[in-house]
Design an enzyme around this catalytic site. Structure first.
Site, short mmCIF file in Angstrom:
data_model
loop_
_atom_site.label_atom_id
_atom_site.label_comp_id
_atom_site.label_asym_id
_atom_site.label_seq_id
_atom_site.Cartn_x
_atom_site.Cartn_y
_atom_site.Cartn_z
N PHE A 122 9.69 30.25 -12.62
CA PHE A 122 9.79 29.23 -13.67
C PHE A 122 8.38 28.84 -14.08
CE2 PHE A 122 10.43 24.52 -14.46
CZ PHE A 122 11.44 24.57 -15.41
N LEU A 124 6.33 26.51 -16.04
CA LEU A 124 6.18 25.28 -16.83
C LEU A 124 4.78 24.70 -16.64
CD1 LEU A 124 7.42 22.96 -18.57
CD2 LEU A 124 8.23 21.90 -16.45
N PRO A 127 -2.72 23.89 -16.01
CA PRO A 127 -3.81 23.11 -15.41
C PRO A 127 -3.84 21.66 -15.88
CG PRO A 127 -4.60 25.28 -16.02
CD PRO A 127 -3.18 25.19 -16.52
N ALA A 129 -1.15 20.11 -17.44
CA ALA A 129 0.23 19.61 -17.68
C ALA A 129 1.05 19.80 -16.41
CB ALA A 129 0.87 20.35 -18.85
N ILE A 156 2.98 28.53 -9.65
CA ILE A 156 4.31 29.08 -9.92
C ILE A 156 4.89 29.74 -8.65
CG2 ILE A 156 5.70 30.57 -11.41
CD1 ILE A 156 4.19 28.16 -12.83
N ILE A 336 6.79 13.11 19.01
CA ILE A 336 7.61 13.28 20.21
C ILE A 336 7.07 14.44 21.06
CG2 ILE A 336 9.92 14.04 20.99
CD1 ILE A 336 11.03 12.32 18.60
N HIS A 337 6.56 15.46 20.38
CA HIS A 337 6.00 16.61 21.10
C HIS A 337 4.60 16.32 21.68
CE1 HIS A 337 9.23 18.91 19.22
NE2 HIS A 337 8.87 19.98 19.88
N GLY A 339 0.82 16.38 22.29
CA GLY A 339 -0.16 17.44 22.03
C GLY A 339 0.50 18.76 21.64
N GLU A 362 8.46 20.15 -8.26
CA GLU A 362 9.66 19.83 -9.06
C GLU A 362 9.77 18.33 -9.36
OE1 GLU A 362 13.10 22.21 -8.75
OE2 GLU A 362 12.07 23.77 -7.62
N1 CAA Z 1 18.22 16.32 -19.36
C1 CAA Z 1 18.27 16.49 -20.70
N2 CAA Z 1 17.39 15.92 -21.56
C2 CAA Z 1 16.43 15.16 -21.03
C3 CAA Z 1 16.30 14.94 -19.65
C4 CAA Z 1 17.26 15.56 -18.80
N3 CAA Z 1 17.21 15.39 -17.49
N4 CAA Z 1 15.24 14.15 -19.42
C5 CAA Z 1 14.70 13.86 -20.60
N5 CAA Z 1 15.43 14.47 -21.59
C6 CAA Z 1 15.18 14.40 -23.03
C7 CAA Z 1 15.17 12.93 -23.52
O1 CAA Z 1 16.46 12.49 -23.81
C8 CAA Z 1 14.28 13.00 -24.73
O2 CAA Z 1 15.05 13.50 -25.81
P1 CAA Z 1 14.81 13.00 -27.36
O3 CAA Z 1 13.46 13.49 -27.74
O4 CAA Z 1 15.91 13.65 -28.11
O5 CAA Z 1 14.88 11.51 -27.31
C9 CAA Z 1 13.27 14.08 -24.37
O6 CAA Z 1 13.87 14.88 -23.34
C10 CAA Z 1 11.96 13.49 -23.84
O7 CAA Z 1 12.26 12.63 -22.76
P2 CAA Z 1 11.20 11.56 -22.23
O8 CAA Z 1 10.72 10.72 -23.38
O9 CAA Z 1 11.81 10.88 -21.06
O10 CAA Z 1 10.00 12.53 -21.81
P3 CAA Z 1 8.59 12.23 -21.15
O11 CAA Z 1 7.57 13.04 -21.85
O12 CAA Z 1 8.37 10.76 -21.00
O13 CAA Z 1 8.73 12.92 -19.70
C11 CAA Z 1 9.32 13.07 -17.40
C12 CAA Z 1 9.70 12.59 -18.82
C13 CAA Z 1 10.49 12.63 -16.53
C14 CAA Z 1 8.04 12.42 -16.89
C15 CAA Z 1 9.18 14.61 -17.39
O14 CAA Z 1 8.03 15.01 -18.08
C16 CAA Z 1 9.16 15.18 -16.01
O15 CAA Z 1 10.21 15.39 -15.39
N6 CAA Z 1 7.94 15.51 -15.46
C17 CAA Z 1 7.82 16.18 -14.19
C18 CAA Z 1 7.74 17.66 -14.42
C19 CAA Z 1 8.11 18.44 -13.20
O16 CAA Z 1 9.04 18.13 -12.48
N7 CAA Z 1 7.36 19.53 -12.99
C20 CAA Z 1 7.62 20.42 -11.91
C21 CAA Z 1 7.47 21.84 -12.39
S1 CAA Z 1 8.41 23.06 -11.58
C22 CAA Z 1 7.67 23.30 -10.09
O17 CAA Z 1 7.46 22.39 -9.36
C23 CAA Z 1 7.20 24.65 -9.75
C24 CAA Z 1 7.93 25.43 -8.77
O18 CAA Z 1 7.87 26.61 -8.89
C25 CAA Z 1 8.70 24.86 -7.60
#
Ligand code: CAA
Length: 379
Positions: A122, A124, A127, A129, A156, A336-337, A339, A362
């Site tokens: 996945f 997303l 650097p 964001a 990722i 609990i362990h 050393g 996540e």
């Molecule tokens: N389901 C559907 N739609 C959703 C939603 C959800 N859960 N959450 C938000 N939305 C929609 C909102 O309704 C809104 O829609 P409209 O524009 O139509 O109004 C839109 O998305 C924007 O929502 P927000 O205004 O709430 O967005 P935001 O910019 O304030 O961000 C946030 C919200 C919760 C902070 C979000 O950015 C977030 O979850 N950030 C964390 C990112 C993350 O978890 N990254 C991990 C990456 S994966 C990983 O870890 C790698 C791996 O390989 C394990």
């Protein structure tokens, strides 16, 4: 009383048997060598675990989200690295294609993933964001019949081994989250390369890779979902992903508790097993209580997902609580362990390191609290 169905119990028995007999004996070596456990991935594919919730029509096992939570918990109780490989593949690669993909996309990309012939990832995070996922800079431009993608993704999971990446890029001029689209990117596409591999504190058997896209060309039909709706694809996906990480945290915490119980019965100090001291008993009791609480929150979120209702808040709650409970439980298990908890001869040192990531990836614990609070204030 809340109880599992016959199918869910069957999965629990099957995956526990596999995890305890085949994953657990490999966990220490995986941690020492940082090797990707390709043999275990192959076995998980044979058991149907690489497409737990994907309908059978598309190569999966067609099971429900509670079965998925159970499977990730059981594997993670033996090995946190194998747990996240399983979780990222199922939640972050299979799920968005199963939900938003066309039949042609499912035939081509989902079937190999769900049957375990290919691993998924996945793309997303970038650097600049991470928590602010709407700030990604990677760009996708439609030129003729192809999308041309330029940008860099970091952190990722499965990035080194993946054959398919569900990737997010800006395709529209709209600012923030509104300009994003989701794409299915085969990792052998021209212009796609795996960059730096991270050296990590824990979950070292799973790869954490940089992905570099330089004029990466993919077919026009690889747009996933609607143009400009990528942020919602990402958020939908992460709602499910947080169930996977909560399950990983519950599993790691349980592995640490089981090790601590066994050790406390064997370790003799002041003439008796340390399990007879209340100081130890209280730690064990707190660990067990918090693990059960985390699992109940997890199963509630999974049950809501199964029922088809919005579960963003409940998913954030289970991930937040399970991750922090896992940190507390693994800290106590090390204590609990004594050393012996600080050296690699016992598994709690590994569980302690593996637990730490669950409150980061996540969505950090801070982001989970934000999701929960936003939902409360809108209700
Ligand atoms: N389901 C559907 N739609 C959703 C939603 C959800 N859960 N959450 C938000 N939305 C929609 C909102 O309704 C809104 O829609 P409209 O524009 O139509 O109004 C839109 O998305 C924007 O929502 P927000 O205004 O709430 O967005 P935001 O910019 O304030 O961000 C946030 C919200 C919760 C902070 C979000 O950015 C977030 O979850 N950030 C964390 C990112 C993350 O978890 N990254 C991990 C990456 S994966 C990983 O870890 C790698 C791996 O390989 C394990």
């Amino acid at each position: 009383m809340f109880d599992l169905s016959e199918e869910q119990k069957m999965i629990q028995d099957m995956v526990r048997d596999f995890a305890q007999n085949e994953v657990r004996p490999r966990a220490e070596q995986i941690d020492r060598t940082h090797e990707f456990p390709a043999d275990l991935v192959k076995k998980m594919a044979e058991l149907g675990l690489m497409g737990v919730e994907v309908p059978e029509q598309w190569g999966g096992a067609g099971m429900d989200p509670i079965c998925y939570a159970i499977a990730v918990e059981e594997v993670s109780a033996a090995c946190g690295s194998t747990g996240v490989i399983l979780s990222a593949h199922n939640s972050l690669a299979c799920a968005p294609i199963a939900k938003f993909g066309t039949d042609a996309q499912k035939e081509k990309h989902l079937k190999p993933l769900a049957s375990g012939q290919a691993v998924g990832c996945f793309g997303l995070t970038e650097p600049s964001a991470g928590s602010d996922a709407g700030a990604i800079k990677t760009r996708a431009e439609l030129k003729g019949k192809e999308w041309i993608i330029n940008g860099t993704k970091i952190f990722i999971t499965n990035g080194k081994e993946a054959k398919t990446c569900v990737l997010f890029a800006r395709s529209e001029d709209a600012p923030g989250h509104r300009g994003m689209s989701a794409f299915i990117v085969p990792t052998d596409a021209p212009g796609f390369a795996v960059g730096k591999l991270e050296e990590k504190l824990g979950i070292v058997g799973s790869s954490t890779a940089e992905l570099v896209l330089e004029d990466c060309r993919i077919p026009g039909e690889n747009l996933l979902g609607e143009r400009g709706q990528g942020f919602k694809v990402a958020m939908f996906t992460l709602d499910g992903g947080r169930i996977g990480i909560a399950a990983q945290a519950v599993g790691i915490a349980r592995g640490a508790l089981e090790a601590a119980v066994a050790f406390s019965k064997e370790r003799v100090q002041f003439g008796k097993p340390i399990a007879e001291f209340q100081a130890i008993q209280w730690m064990l009791a707190d660990m067990a209580t918090e693990i059960d609480a985390a699992r109940l929150l997890l199963w509630r979120a999974a049950a809501m997902k199964k029922a088809g209702v919005r579960y963003s808040k409940e998913s954030a709650m289970c991930k937040l609580y399970a991750a922090e409970a896992a940190e507390r439980a693994t800290t106590k298990a090390v204590q609990i362990h004594g050393g012996y908890g600080y050296v690699k001869d016992y598994p709690v040192e590994r569980f302690f390191r593996d637990a730490r990531i669950t409150s980061i990836y996540e969505g950090t614990s801070e982001i989970q609290r934000l999701v929960i609070a936003n939902s409360l204030l809108k209700e």
